[in-house]
Design an enzyme around this catalytic site. Sequence first.
Site, PDB file in Angstrom:
ATOM      1  CE1 TYR A   6      -4.455  -4.837  10.113  1.00 48.01           C
ATOM      2  CE2 TYR A   6      -3.022  -3.981   8.380  1.00 48.01           C
ATOM      3  CZ  TYR A   6      -4.225  -3.966   9.056  1.00 48.01           C
ATOM      4  OH  TYR A   6      -5.207  -3.086   8.681  1.00 48.01           O
ATOM      5  CB  VAL A   7       0.148  -8.358   5.419  1.00 51.53           C
ATOM      6  CG1 VAL A   7       0.023  -8.929   4.014  1.00 51.53           C
ATOM      7  CG2 VAL A   7       0.414  -6.860   5.346  1.00 51.53           C
TER       8      VAL A   7
END
Length: 245
Positions: free
Chosen positions: A154-155
């Site tokens: 996600y990051v």
Amino acid sequence: MADTKNRVALVTGGSGGIGRAVCERLAREGYAVAVHYAGNRARAQETADAVAALGAKSMLVVGDIADETQMTTAFDAVESEFGGIDVVVNTAGIMLLSPIATLDLDDLDRMHRTNIRGAFVVSQQAARRLRSGGALINFTTSVTRLQFPTYGAYVASKAAVESMTMILARELRGRDITVNAVAPGPTATPLFLDGKDQAAIDNLAKAAPLERLGTPDDIAETVAFLAGPARWLNGQVLFANGGIA
């Protein structure tokens, strides 16, 4: 405060927790608000009704943010209805958590399609359409700095959004258009709370010096600042996280 009474905002992901709060906050400032959704028309309609109840003009637009044809149609519809676009707020995104070693790569592809390609498509349309004095506000996450385990994929997608936002701000030199990103910290939305037990939620709430989770309204306040009066903030990431990072 900038004159917002004749301004038009398009909010992607307007049916979500932060998206709805943003729509309502901008409506209170007098913006006409186009509420975008991808699948849940009923929730988007609730947001549009809430905007109208605040005395602001509203409309619905639908589309996959990663599909350039659908988003072209959505932007066209807003311009046709309201005469132009001054602010684009791109809250739409997905978050699938897993340790990197065990991540299903299909989940990686899903997040990258929505969070990177989708942000790129929306930013591209905004760059072409925003009127002078306009603002594009993308969304990233404070976890790009906090580096929580299980957030790796996600990051990775959100770090890409940050870099793209910084570059676009410089590419729009001379247009009087600001391009920034908001990086929320732990915020009490269904997206964030899903799958977390109470102990994990309590620990995250205590991590910030203010000792609470953020609320969608906290994030919407930051967006309203960037959309209206913050004309000297450009090419920045604002960490709206209560001091956690």
